[in-house]
Design a protein around this motif. Structure first.
Motif, mmCIF file in Angstrom:
data_model
loop_
_atom_site.group_PDB
_atom_site.id
_atom_site.type_symbol
_atom_site.label_atom_id
_atom_site.label_comp_id
_atom_site.label_asym_id
_atom_site.label_seq_id
_atom_site.Cartn_x
_atom_site.Cartn_y
_atom_site.Cartn_z
ATOM 1 N N ILE A 180 31.580 35.845 -2.908
ATOM 2 C CA ILE A 180 32.970 36.088 -2.484
ATOM 3 C C ILE A 180 33.201 35.488 -1.099
ATOM 4 C CG2 ILE A 180 34.600 37.878 -1.785
ATOM 5 C CD1 ILE A 180 33.422 39.631 -4.031
ATOM 6 N N GLY A 181 32.279 35.707 -0.177
ATOM 7 C CA GLY A 181 32.423 35.176 1.177
ATOM 8 C C GLY A 181 32.455 33.666 1.197
ATOM 9 N N TYR A 182 31.559 33.032 0.454
ATOM 10 C CA TYR A 182 31.518 31.571 0.411
ATOM 11 C C TYR A 182 32.802 31.014 -0.207
ATOM 12 C CZ TYR A 182 29.943 26.840 -0.477
ATOM 13 O OH TYR A 182 29.844 25.461 -0.514
ATOM 14 N N GLY A 183 33.245 31.652 -1.293
ATOM 15 C CA GLY A 183 34.475 31.194 -1.940
ATOM 16 C C GLY A 183 35.678 31.298 -1.013
ATOM 17 N N LEU A 184 35.795 32.389 -0.300
ATOM 18 C CA LEU A 184 36.910 32.542 0.640
ATOM 19 C C LEU A 184 36.790 31.559 1.810
ATOM 20 C CD1 LEU A 184 37.328 36.427 0.740
ATOM 21 C CD2 LEU A 184 38.887 34.754 -0.269
ATOM 22 N N ASP A 185 35.559 31.302 2.268
ATOM 23 C CA ASP A 185 35.358 30.332 3.339
ATOM 24 C C ASP A 185 35.813 28.942 2.908
ATOM 25 O OD1 ASP A 185 34.448 31.797 5.481
ATOM 26 O OD2 ASP A 185 32.334 31.625 4.920
ATOM 27 N N VAL A 186 35.501 28.564 1.694
ATOM 28 C CA VAL A 186 35.910 27.248 1.197
ATOM 29 C C VAL A 186 37.428 27.178 1.083
ATOM 30 C CG1 VAL A 186 35.849 25.734 -0.830
ATOM 31 C CG2 VAL A 186 33.735 26.756 0.023
ATOM 32 N N LEU A 187 38.055 28.244 0.584
ATOM 33 C CA LEU A 187 39.515 28.241 0.424
ATOM 34 C C LEU A 187 40.242 28.258 1.765
ATOM 35 C CD1 LEU A 187 40.019 30.747 -2.532
ATOM 36 C CD2 LEU A 187 40.398 28.290 -2.549
ATOM 37 N N ILE A 188 39.762 29.071 2.686
ATOM 38 C CA ILE A 188 40.470 29.256 3.951
ATOM 39 C C ILE A 188 39.973 28.288 5.024
ATOM 40 C CG2 ILE A 188 41.007 30.938 5.767
ATOM 41 C CD1 ILE A 188 40.700 33.114 3.657
ATOM 42 N N GLY A 189 38.719 27.862 4.933
ATOM 43 C CA GLY A 189 38.152 26.948 5.912
ATOM 44 C C GLY A 189 37.598 27.650 7.128
ATOM 45 N N THR A 190 37.074 28.838 6.961
ATOM 46 C CA THR A 190 36.544 29.605 8.086
ATOM 47 C C THR A 190 35.025 29.661 8.052
ATOM 48 O OG1 THR A 190 36.751 31.621 6.813
ATOM 49 C CG2 THR A 190 38.579 31.065 8.294
ATOM 50 N N GLN A 191 34.388 28.645 7.529
ATOM 51 C CA GLN A 191 32.938 28.690 7.350
ATOM 52 C C GLN A 191 32.234 28.940 8.662
ATOM 53 O OE1 GLN A 191 32.355 24.987 5.316
ATOM 54 N NE2 GLN A 191 32.301 26.018 3.352
ATOM 55 N N PRO A 192 31.231 29.715 8.728
ATOM 56 C CA PRO A 192 30.533 30.582 7.795
ATOM 57 C C PRO A 192 30.889 32.047 7.971
ATOM 58 C CG PRO A 192 29.095 30.239 9.641
ATOM 59 C CD PRO A 192 30.407 29.523 9.933
ATOM 60 N N TRP A 193 31.979 32.358 8.659
ATOM 61 C CA TRP A 193 32.253 33.727 9.069
ATOM 62 C C TRP A 193 32.462 34.702 7.913
ATOM 63 C CZ3 TRP A 193 30.393 34.246 13.501
ATOM 64 C CH2 TRP A 193 30.446 33.215 14.419
ATOM 65 N N LEU A 194 33.297 34.344 6.962
ATOM 66 C CA LEU A 194 33.531 35.271 5.839
ATOM 67 C C LEU A 194 32.293 35.409 4.965
ATOM 68 C CD1 LEU A 194 37.201 34.424 4.847
ATOM 69 C CD2 LEU A 194 36.353 36.419 6.081
#
Length: 113
Positions: free
Chosen positions: A61-75
């Motif tokens: 879930i965190g990786y998927g949201l990071d890819v969608l939002i562009g907040t890698q690696p925080w989520l």
């Protein structure tokens, strides 16, 4: 043709035969096998799977949201930690359930006596 007593089944003999068959069946049935070590191993695997699945789902879930939002690696880090917490919580619930079953087993044996 005349009816002879030997023409039909004798109910008393049939009943005696059924009794003997039940006794033989009861004496030859294997006792139910309770393997405590195997049960504990199954519970341990269950706990490991619960922990790993919590981590995996949180990471996904965190990786998927990071890819969608562009907040890698925080989520990804946040949801992995949340997945870890959820896995630990489920493991503790499983351990509590296992302890309740163990406590109930001697009580059930006492009632059966």
């Amino acid at each position: 043709m005349t009816d002879h007593p030997s023409d039909g089944p004798d109910p008393a003999r049939l009943e005696a035969l059924e009794k003997r068959l039940k006794e033989v069946k009861r004496s030859t049935e294997p006792a139910p096998r309770v393997d405590v070590q195997m049960d504990q191993a199954n519970m341990a695997w269950r706990m490991v799977i619960e922990m790993v699945s919590g981590l995996g789902i949180g990471f996904g879930i965190g990786y998927g949201l990071d890819v969608l939002i562009g907040t890698q690696p925080w989520l990804m880090v946040l949801f992995t930690l949340l997945g870890l917490a959820a896995g630990v919580r489920v493991m503790l619930r499983t351990a509590e359930e296992m302890n309740k079953e163990r406590a109930a087993a001697p009580a059930a044996d006492e009632e059966g006596k």
